[in-house]
Design a protein around this motif. Structure first.
Motif, PDB file in Angstrom:
ATOM      1  N   VAL A 113      24.595 -18.888  -5.229  1.00  0.00           N
ATOM      2  CA  VAL A 113      23.766 -17.710  -5.443  1.00  0.00           C
ATOM      3  C   VAL A 113      22.290 -18.096  -5.468  1.00  0.00           C
ATOM      4  O   VAL A 113      21.452 -17.440  -4.871  1.00  0.00           O
ATOM      5  CB  VAL A 113      24.150 -16.995  -6.761  1.00  0.00           C
ATOM      6  CG1 VAL A 113      23.200 -15.848  -7.066  1.00  0.00           C
ATOM      7  CG2 VAL A 113      25.582 -16.508  -6.696  1.00  0.00           C
ATOM      8  N   LEU A 135      19.701 -11.195  -7.179  1.00  0.00           N
ATOM      9  CA  LEU A 135      20.144 -10.633  -5.906  1.00  0.00           C
ATOM     10  C   LEU A 135      19.198 -11.200  -4.850  1.00  0.00           C
ATOM     11  O   LEU A 135      18.005 -10.901  -4.864  1.00  0.00           O
ATOM     12  CB  LEU A 135      20.082  -9.104  -5.935  1.00  0.00           C
ATOM     13  CG  LEU A 135      20.885  -8.427  -7.055  1.00  0.00           C
ATOM     14  CD1 LEU A 135      20.564  -6.953  -7.124  1.00  0.00           C
ATOM     15  CD2 LEU A 135      22.365  -8.668  -6.871  1.00  0.00           C
ATOM     16  N   HIS A 169      24.477  -9.535  -1.337  1.00  0.00           N
ATOM     17  CA  HIS A 169      24.459  -9.309  -2.786  1.00  0.00           C
ATOM     18  C   HIS A 169      24.208  -7.838  -3.089  1.00  0.00           C
ATOM     19  O   HIS A 169      24.884  -7.253  -3.930  1.00  0.00           O
ATOM     20  CB  HIS A 169      23.361 -10.141  -3.449  1.00  0.00           C
ATOM     21  CG  HIS A 169      23.578 -11.614  -3.362  1.00  0.00           C
ATOM     22  ND1 HIS A 169      22.568 -12.510  -3.589  1.00  0.00           N
ATOM     23  CD2 HIS A 169      24.667 -12.353  -3.073  1.00  0.00           C
ATOM     24  CE1 HIS A 169      23.025 -13.742  -3.450  1.00  0.00           C
ATOM     25  NE2 HIS A 169      24.305 -13.667  -3.135  1.00  0.00           N
ATOM     26  N   ARG A 187      27.284  -5.796  -2.147  1.00  0.00           N
ATOM     27  CA  ARG A 187      28.382  -6.014  -3.091  1.00  0.00           C
ATOM     28  C   ARG A 187      28.197  -5.223  -4.386  1.00  0.00           C
ATOM     29  O   ARG A 187      29.168  -4.744  -4.979  1.00  0.00           O
ATOM     30  CB  ARG A 187      28.486  -7.507  -3.407  1.00  0.00           C
ATOM     31  CG  ARG A 187      29.502  -7.854  -4.462  1.00  0.00           C
ATOM     32  CD  ARG A 187      29.575  -9.353  -4.642  1.00  0.00           C
ATOM     33  NE  ARG A 187      30.336  -9.720  -5.805  1.00  0.00           N
ATOM     34  CZ  ARG A 187      30.380 -10.925  -6.322  1.00  0.00           C
ATOM     35  NH1 ARG A 187      29.709 -11.906  -5.747  1.00  0.00           N
ATOM     36  NH2 ARG A 187      31.091 -11.169  -7.382  1.00  0.00           N
TER      37      ARG A 187
END
Length: 154
Positions: free
Chosen positions: A26, A88, A93, A96
């Motif tokens: 991430v 994000l 991202h 989602r």
């Protein structure tokens, strides 16, 4: 070597290895803290992250970085979940987490402001649409300085 260059090189090595394990990188941070330099890698899966997953990922990362000699000076490696207010950073991202509340800070002003907190209504490859107080704002990713989920059930 500069910090952004180190982060890019670490991502290039670590992302494919962790993706093969079913994990997503991430975010990667590399910065000086009171204990010295810290390489912090946030990972995630659709089912979430636990201590065992972080431990396995840490072993994979540690081995790859040692073999590659990417970071010449001493550092501390931390591998963890991105948390409830996760960053994000990619179009996927935003897609989602459609329907969730996000906080976005822009690099420049949009309608007289740089900070927006609202519901992610839609996201594609170029932008995210955020609804703030009943008004929809289409924000291009290239203008986003930082974005994260906003947890509201405190």
């Amino acid at each position: 070597m500069e910090t952004p260059e180190i982060i890019d090189r670490v991502k290039a090595v670590v992302e494919p290895l962790l993706e093969a394990e079913g994990l997503e990188v991430v975010e990667v941070e590399y910065r000086r803290e009171p204990i010295g330099m810290v390489l912090r890698i946030f990972i995630d899966t659709p089912g979430g992250i636990n201590l065992d997953v972080c431990s396995r990922a840490s072993a994979v990362i540690d081995m790859a970085l040692d073999e590659g000699g990417l970071i010449e000076s001493a550092y501390h490696l931390e591998v963890s979940s991105p948390g409830l207010e996760r960053r994000l950073a990619k179009p996927a991202h935003f897609q989602r987490f459609a329907g969730e509340i996000a906080q976005i800070r822009l690099t420049d002003q949009e309608r007289g402001r740089k900070k927006f907190t609202g519901v992610i209504m839609a996201a594609d490859d170029e932008s995210v649409t955020l609804e703030v107080d009943g008004v929809r704002h289409r924000l291009e990713y290239g203008r986003i300085a930082r974005a994260s989920l906003k947890y509201t059930d405190w």
